[in-house]
Design a protein around this motif. Structure first.
Motif: not given
Length: 379
Positions: A161-169, A196-200, A352-364
């Motif tokens: 987390l220290a290497r990734h302090p922000e953005g989707p995970i 939890s808001r960062r969680l894809v 396929r599933d993780v790509q769909a949820r990344i798109a959903a997270w970005r849209a959200q």
């Protein structure tokens, strides 16, 4: 007419044959018990001196360190691997144990971390995993060893987390690793609204998770286009008794961070083919692809065989039809056949599933700031 008497040499020969026959039969019947006993550390966990802790600031403590496949996205993945250490002298594996590391690199990472490689850089910590022996017994010592492994996973997560302090995970784990991810989600992610808001999504593969203990902040996925949820399943094939046996012996994390018996409670099952909790059977055409990626380099994408199986969540486990072909047969030693599968029937589906949820997270994420600004202007 009396039969000819056996000579002394014949008596010895027949007696020796009988002894060998009995010993061979006994070895076949009790082979599992014999091998299991050989993995027992023979020391109480309370007096056991565990191996030194890894230093997660050093790259040597990571089996994968921000490993990025060609064409991958920018969503970092934290992956916790399955059991690779058999046991014997240790309840928990020393970092850098040669045989365990070889199995991890050759079998586990290409087959089970690989589906998440397109999401972004993947990091997989080495940790003082509980041995295979701890998964073959319900002794309190084994439970303590499995709980001990969590402290390394949490320390690795903090360093990551220290290497990734922000953005989707994305968080993912396989078998023992998935169970440790379950505890991490309960203790750290669900308790931290910002995290939890960062969680894809969370992926817990080949693990039994108590459905009633799934936190509200990170619910089970009920739609394939849902973000911030968890995909969890324990694949068992069509053998009904094997599924019931797995549930009877399952240990799960409760909300207090204790390993307890599932004790007849419902287990969570999200079908990786549909991305939906429970639901009916899938069609062959829905299956995105299985593969045997054992021995493949991280940079290489395996060939997928789609339309191979169907799957359905029933009684808390994922029942799937048998995949035909040499690539999908278990081999190796007695211990290897009790570890994670040396192939992945749902590789393409998880990819396929993780790509769909990344798109959903970005849209959200695009919608939420605009809503907040509209609310602010209206006041």
């Amino acid at each position: 007419m009396k039969g000819a008497r056996l000579t002394w040499r014949q008596w010895v020969g027949w007696t020796g044959f009988a002894v060998v026959f009995v010993l061979t039969a006994a070895a076949l019947v009790w082979r599992g018990d014999i091998l299991r006993a050989g993995l027992d550390p023979q020391v109480p966990f309370q007096t056991y001196d565990p191996p030194p802790a890894p230093d997660y600031a050093a790259r040597e403590a990571w089996a994968l360190w921000e490993a990025k496949a060609p064409g991958a996205g920018d969503v970092p993945v934290f992956f916790v691997h399955s059991t690779t250490y058999d046991g014997g002298p240790h309840w928990n594996a020393p970092i850098g144990e040669r045989k365990a590391d070889a199995y991890l690199a050759r079998v586990v990472l290409p087959n089970h971390a690989g589906p998440f490689a397109k999401a972004g850089p993947v990091s997989a910590p080495r940790y003082r995993q509980a041995s295979l022996y701890t998964r073959l017994t319900l002794r309190d010592d084994a439970r303590e060893a499995r709980a001990f492994a969590y402290r390394d996973v949490e320390a690795a997560f903090d360093a990551w987390l220290a290497r990734h302090p922000e953005g989707p995970i994305v968080l993912a784990g396989m078998e023992q690793g998935a169970e440790l991810i379950d505890r991490l989600v309960k203790a750290r992610v669900a308790a931290d609204p910002a995290l939890s808001r960062r969680l894809v999504a969370v992926y817990m593969v080949d693990a039994v998770i108590a459905a009633e203990d799934v936190p509200e902040a990170v619910p089970a996925c009920t739609r394939p286009d849902q973000a911030g949820c968890q995909v969890a399943f324990s694949a068992i094939g069509e053998d009904g008794e094997a599924g019931r046996r797995r549930l009877r012996r399952a240990l799960v994390w409760d909300q207090a961070g204790r390993l307890v018996d599932l004790d007849g409670r419902a287990a969570l099952c999200v079908n990786p083919i549909t991305g939906v909790r429970d639901g009916g059977p899938t069609q062959v055409r829905d299956h995105a692809g299985a593969t045997n990626a054992t021995g493949l380099e991280w940079e290489a994408h395996p060939a997928l065989q789609g339309g191979l199986i169907t799957a359905e969540c029933r009684e808390g486990v994922l029942r799937h039809t048998k995949a035909r072909g040499e690539s999908f047969r278990r081999g190796g030693s007695w211990a290897d056949r009790r570890k994670a599968m040396p192939y992945n029937l749902f590789y393409g589906d998880l990819e396929r599933d993780v790509q769909a949820r990344i798109a959903a997270w970005r849209a959200q994420s695009d919608v939420l700031p605009s809503r907040q600004s509209n609310n602010a202007s209206s006041t």
